[in-house]
Design an enzyme around this catalytic site. Structure first.
Site, PDB file in Angstrom:
ATOM      1  N   ASN A   8       0.823  -1.170   0.076  1.00  0.00           N
ATOM      2  CA  ASN A   8      -0.026   0.095   0.044  1.00  0.00           C
ATOM      3  C   ASN A   8       0.855   1.437  -0.010  1.00  0.00           C
ATOM      4  O   ASN A   8       0.743   2.144   0.801  1.00  0.00           O
ATOM      5  CB  ASN A   8      -0.756   0.032   1.155  1.00  0.00           C
ATOM      6  CG  ASN A   8      -2.100   1.062   1.153  1.00  0.00           C
ATOM      7  OD1 ASN A   8      -2.273   1.487  -0.159  1.00  0.00           O
ATOM      8  ND2 ASN A   8      -2.484   1.435   2.312  1.00  0.00           N
ATOM      9  N   GLU A  34       1.712  -3.122  -5.034  1.00  0.00           N
ATOM     10  CA  GLU A  34       1.278  -1.669  -4.874  1.00  0.00           C
ATOM     11  C   GLU A  34       2.511  -0.952  -4.170  1.00  0.00           C
ATOM     12  O   GLU A  34       2.519  -0.277  -3.149  1.00  0.00           O
ATOM     13  CB  GLU A  34      -0.065  -1.727  -4.057  1.00  0.00           C
ATOM     14  CG  GLU A  34      -0.547  -0.176  -4.179  1.00  0.00           C
ATOM     15  CD  GLU A  34      -2.134  -0.276  -3.723  1.00  0.00           C
ATOM     16  OE1 GLU A  34      -2.621   0.961  -3.715  1.00  0.00           O
ATOM     17  OE2 GLU A  34      -2.329  -1.221  -3.235  1.00  0.00           O
ATOM     18  N   ASP A 151      -1.514  -9.799  -4.635  1.00  0.00           N
ATOM     19  CA  ASP A 151      -2.850  -9.506  -4.274  1.00  0.00           C
ATOM     20  C   ASP A 151      -3.791  -9.688  -5.688  1.00  0.00           C
ATOM     21  O   ASP A 151      -3.801  -8.951  -6.747  1.00  0.00           O
ATOM     22  CB  ASP A 151      -2.691  -7.960  -4.080  1.00  0.00           C
ATOM     23  CG  ASP A 151      -4.129  -7.273  -3.559  1.00  0.00           C
ATOM     24  OD1 ASP A 151      -5.225  -8.294  -3.801  1.00  0.00           O
ATOM     25  OD2 ASP A 151      -4.260  -6.289  -3.289  1.00  0.00           O
ATOM     26  N   ASN A 153      -6.992  -9.788  -5.577  1.00  0.00           N
ATOM     27  CA  ASN A 153      -8.284  -9.040  -5.519  1.00  0.00           C
ATOM     28  C   ASN A 153      -9.545  -9.608  -5.693  1.00  0.00           C
ATOM     29  O   ASN A 153     -10.534  -8.978  -6.133  1.00  0.00           O
ATOM     30  CB  ASN A 153      -8.174  -7.712  -6.532  1.00  0.00           C
ATOM     31  CG  ASN A 153      -7.497  -6.437  -5.880  1.00  0.00           C
ATOM     32  OD1 ASN A 153      -7.984  -6.211  -4.542  1.00  0.00           O
ATOM     33  ND2 ASN A 153      -6.536  -5.835  -6.198  1.00  0.00           N
ATOM     34  N   HIS A 254      -2.962  -4.350   4.372  1.00  0.00           N
ATOM     35  CA  HIS A 254      -2.651  -6.137   4.164  1.00  0.00           C
ATOM     36  C   HIS A 254      -1.660  -6.582   5.162  1.00  0.00           C
ATOM     37  O   HIS A 254      -0.836  -5.702   5.595  1.00  0.00           O
ATOM     38  CB  HIS A 254      -2.091  -6.425   2.499  1.00  0.00           C
ATOM     39  CG  HIS A 254      -2.835  -5.903   1.774  1.00  0.00           C
ATOM     40  ND1 HIS A 254      -3.836  -6.821   0.717  1.00  0.00           N
ATOM     41  CD2 HIS A 254      -3.375  -4.568   1.285  1.00  0.00           C
ATOM     42  CE1 HIS A 254      -4.466  -6.340  -0.025  1.00  0.00           C
ATOM     43  NE2 HIS A 254      -4.458  -4.868  -0.018  1.00  0.00           N
TER      44      HIS A 254
END
Length: 262
Positions: A8, A34, A151, A153, A254
């Site tokens: 993130n 990310e 990830d 998603n 996360h």
């Protein structure tokens, strides 16, 4: 041992505790998603930490996406992207060869129902599917294994998110997304390593919204996976989500998902 985590924003995560976590990690390979930064924007201890080889694939759009792989051993080969022209330079996939295992770091787009973001996510899934099929055949023909970490998603099953009833029309738990992930396991033949080691349990969740008391109430989603070829999955001994001790101790929304392979 392989770990994967959506940071993130790596610059922010580094300020909050990522570097300390990495320094204490016993992993041989760490996959990040990310990242949202170029190498020159990162502190030296993050861009080139002692004892690690770093492969960074930033996104072309400033401040978006970006994936990386940190490995103790110098990779034998590096592949950025998966051959889809639309997603070239998107910072969504990088793969390295380390010994007899290829390790991919994947950041599958997040979506929002009824928007272009969801359409982009669907196009990505459509383009990534044939790559998964082809790569499994290639690595196994060469006597190698592959694990795609990251990830994804998508929460695959009801056990993969706390409030599944209220999210049946939400991106990340749509029937068509879950069906696509089922194809990855049932048709392409990959194994959800964490679920294989933790059958019949709720979670273990790997993402919790910063809003409200989601983390404190463990109202999370399991969207971070290690998806492996069957040969490698059979060598998985232990898997855990490295959940922070408290909300204040988090350095991302996360948590790292770590698997020990023999």
């Amino acid at each position: 041992m392989i770990s994967t985590v959506n940071v993130n924003g790596l610059r922010a995560a580094a300020r909050k505790g990522f570097s300390e976590w990495l320094g204490a990690s016993g992993a041989d390979v760490v996959c990040l998603q990310e990242v949202r930064a170029l190498a020159e924007q990162l502190p030296a201890e993050v861009a080139a930490p002692q004892g690690w080889h770093v492969v960074l694939a930033p996104g072309a759009v400033k401040g978006r996406a970006g994936v990386a792989v940190y490995s103790r051993a110098d990779p034998d080969a590096v592949r950025v992207g998966f051959g889809a022209e639309e997603f070239a330079g998107s910072g969504r996939y990088v793969e390295v060869d380390v010994g007899a295992v290829s390790v991919g770091s994947l950041y599958l787009p997040s979506g929002e129902v009824g928007t272009e973001r969801q359409a982009e996510k669907e196009r990505f899934m459509e383009a990534f599917w044939p790559y998964l099929v082809r790569r499994r055949a290639e690595v196994e023909a060469a006597g190698r294994e592959l694990v795609v970490c990251g990830d994804w998603n998508i929460a695959h099953r009801e056990a993969d998110l706390k409030n599944w009833r209220g999210n049946r029309r939400s991106s990340g738990f749509l029937p068509e997304e879950r069906a696509w992930l089922s194809r990855v396991f049932d048709e392409a033949g990959y194994v959800d390593v964490v679920r294989a080691l933790h059958p019949g349990v709720e979670g273990p969740y790997s993402w919790w919204s910063y809003r409200g008391r989601a983390f404190d109430n463990d109202a999370g989603w399991r969207i971070d996976y290690q998806v492996a070829t069957p040969g490698l999955a059979a060598r998985a001994e232990r898997a855990c989500v490295e959940r922070a001790a408290s909300h204040d101790a988090r350095w991302s929304d996360h948590a790292p998902v770590t698997v020990s392979y023999c």
